[in-house]
Design an enzyme around this catalytic site. Structure first.
Site, PDB file in Angstrom:
ATOM      1  N   SER A 181      30.184 -59.479  66.694  1.00 20.63           N
ATOM      2  CA  SER A 181      29.072 -59.192  65.775  1.00 20.63           C
ATOM      3  C   SER A 181      28.391 -60.432  65.227  1.00 20.63           C
ATOM      4  O   SER A 181      27.490 -60.319  64.400  1.00 20.63           O
ATOM      5  CB  SER A 181      29.576 -58.331  64.617  1.00 20.63           C
ATOM      6  OG  SER A 181      30.575 -59.024  63.900  1.00 20.63           O
TER       7      SER A 181
ATOM      8  N   THR B 274      28.603 -58.746  59.726  1.00 21.88           N
ATOM      9  CA  THR B 274      27.889 -60.008  59.510  1.00 21.88           C
ATOM     10  C   THR B 274      28.819 -60.884  58.710  1.00 21.88           C
ATOM     11  O   THR B 274      29.539 -60.366  57.863  1.00 21.88           O
ATOM     12  CB  THR B 274      26.643 -59.737  58.624  1.00 21.88           C
ATOM     13  OG1 THR B 274      25.716 -58.976  59.373  1.00 21.88           O
ATOM     14  CG2 THR B 274      25.991 -61.004  58.129  1.00 21.88           C
TER      15      THR B 274
ATOM     16  N   VAL C  77      14.847 -57.265  63.503  1.00 23.25           N
ATOM     17  CA  VAL C  77      15.454 -58.243  62.604  1.00 23.25           C
ATOM     18  C   VAL C  77      16.012 -57.483  61.408  1.00 23.25           C
ATOM     19  O   VAL C  77      15.343 -56.605  60.862  1.00 23.25           O
ATOM     20  CB  VAL C  77      14.408 -59.289  62.153  1.00 23.25           C
ATOM     21  CG1 VAL C  77      14.971 -60.185  61.053  1.00 23.25           C
ATOM     22  CG2 VAL C  77      13.961 -60.141  63.343  1.00 23.25           C
ATOM     23  N   GLY C  78      17.231 -57.826  61.027  1.00 21.27           N
ATOM     24  CA  GLY C  78      17.861 -57.150  59.891  1.00 21.27           C
ATOM     25  C   GLY C  78      17.686 -57.934  58.604  1.00 21.27           C
ATOM     26  O   GLY C  78      16.770 -58.741  58.455  1.00 21.27           O
TER      27      GLY C  78
ATOM     28  N   THR D  34      26.157 -57.154  53.798  1.00 21.23           N
ATOM     29  CA  THR D  34      26.468 -56.760  55.167  1.00 21.23           C
ATOM     30  C   THR D  34      26.229 -55.256  55.280  1.00 21.23           C
ATOM     31  O   THR D  34      26.187 -54.565  54.274  1.00 21.23           O
ATOM     32  CB  THR D  34      27.931 -57.126  55.520  1.00 21.23           C
ATOM     33  OG1 THR D  34      28.197 -56.724  56.864  1.00 21.23           O
ATOM     34  CG2 THR D  34      28.933 -56.448  54.599  1.00 21.23           C
TER      35      THR D  34
HETATM   36  N1  ASP Z   1      23.362 -56.601  58.174  1.00 21.29           N
HETATM   37  C1  ASP Z   1      23.365 -56.787  59.594  1.00 21.29           C
HETATM   38  C2  ASP Z   1      22.066 -56.305  60.163  1.00 21.29           C
HETATM   39  O1  ASP Z   1      21.538 -55.305  59.699  1.00 21.29           O
HETATM   40  C3  ASP Z   1      24.465 -56.131  60.335  1.00 21.29           C
HETATM   41  C4  ASP Z   1      25.762 -55.924  59.626  1.00 21.29           C
HETATM   42  O2  ASP Z   1      26.111 -56.593  58.668  1.00 21.29           O
HETATM   43  O3  ASP Z   1      26.536 -55.071  60.016  1.00 21.29           O
HETATM   44  O4  ASP Z   1      21.614 -56.889  61.117  1.00 21.29           O
END
Ligand code: ASP
Length: 321
Positions: free
Chosen positions: A79, A181, A210-211, A232
């Site tokens: 990830s 993340t 994009v997150g 996250t």
């Molecule tokens: N926050 C991250 C995203 O949305 C992914 C995650 O933390 O699981 O890209």
């Protein structure tokens, strides 16, 4: 700057795994400076690497960069960074940002082929008049600054992607390996704060998605007078409430880190009462007094804390559901 596997294993060997300390759940605990806190289980080896910087009197900024490089460089972490699960076109695209005590910021989004996007984000912060580079532009900038172009799609991640292609259904699931993340916050011996956040984002996302993680204010925010926060989980929901900035502002209004993280999660529930039952978002925060707190939508959000008093332990955050 790449963190070697050997160093990673050496650091990991000294650490206790998951430690359940219920007294700390839901409370803030006063701790001595310096302090490092980071998301999920891979926070433990990452904190250990960051501590090598802080314990020598180094800057929080250097500590968080060094720390998050651990999962970025680990091909078995699916990830973050190398070995991250690809988008639905089979491309590994990375998002990262970094922020220091002077409100300097740097960010990259949808960056391909570079193992340590956090270090590219730092270069954006230090070497350009801009704060964010994306896609090909970010890659060109990285290559021009000496980063090496590499294939980030490991055979294991490629296999998982090919399995997914059979149905090609995108259904985010809370707390599974393809949806994490690393966000890391640190306070150094001078009491200065910095943070870093890096991810390969949602697995099998639409190319170009994009997150929250590279968005200053959403995935990460640092205010050296107040505190710092990171997030996250489902990035779209964090962006919708500008989550990490919200947490810091709530702390500015007098909330503890725990209360601030809880209020931010409650804002997500208010926005999406039904959807919030099915997804995960977690926040992590520290304040200038060296207190920390965390809160998540769902059970299972773990974070690692490293202080002189609590030398690298993993905790599980309280959750709304
Ligand atoms: N926050 C991250 C995203 O949305 C992914 C995650 O933390 O699981 O890209």
């Amino acid at each position: 700057m790449k963190t070697t596997r050997r160093r990673f294993l050496k650091a990991g060997a000294l650490l206790t795994p998951f430690t359940f300390i219920p007294e700390i759940f839901g409370k803030t605990t006063a701790v001595n400076k310096p302090l490092i806190i980071s998301t999920w289980n891979f926070g433990v080896p990452s904190n250990a690497a960051a501590w090598t910087v802080l314990s020598k009197g180094g800057r929080a900024l250097d500590a968080v960069e060094t720390g998050v490089q651990v999962p970025e460089g680990d091909p078995t972490e699916t990830s973050v960074g190398l070995g991250g699960l690809p988008d639905r076109d089979g491309r590994v695209t990375l998002d990262a940002c970094i922020m220091d005590e002077h409100a300097n910021i740097g960010s990259v989004a949808c960056l391909e082929h570079i193992v340590h996007p956090i270090s590219v984000a730092r270069k954006v912060m230090e070497k350009t008049p801009h704060v964010m580079l994306v896609g090909d532009g970010a890659l060109q900038f990285a290559l021009a600054n000496g980063f090496k172009k590499e294939n980030l799609l490991t055979p294991e991640s490629e296999k998982t992607w090919k399995e997914w292609l059979k149905k090609a259904e995108y259904k985010p699931v809370a707390n599974i390996e393809n949806h994490d993340t690393i966000g890391m916050l640190a306070m150094d011996k001078s009491g200065n704060l910095s943070g870093a956040c890096t991810t390969s984002g949602m697995a099998f996302k639409i190319h170009g998605r994009v997150g929250d993680s590279p968005i200053i204010g959403a995935g990460l925010f640092v205010d050296n007078e107040v505190g710092a926060a990171t997030s996250t989980g489902v990035g779209e929901e964090v962006i919708r409430i500008v989550g990490s900035h919200l947490v810091v502002e709530l702390m500015r209004q007098g909330n503890s880190p725990f209360a601030a993280c809880k209020k931010a999660v409650e804002r997500i529930v208010k926005n999406q009462p039904q959807k919030s039952k099915e997804m995960q978002v977690g926040f992590l925060a520290i304040n200038k007094n060296g207190e920390h707190g965390a809160f998540a939508l769902q059970k299972g959000f773990t974070y690692a804390l490293y202080t002189e008093e609590v030398p690298n332990k993993l905790f599980e955050a309280k959750s709304y559901y």
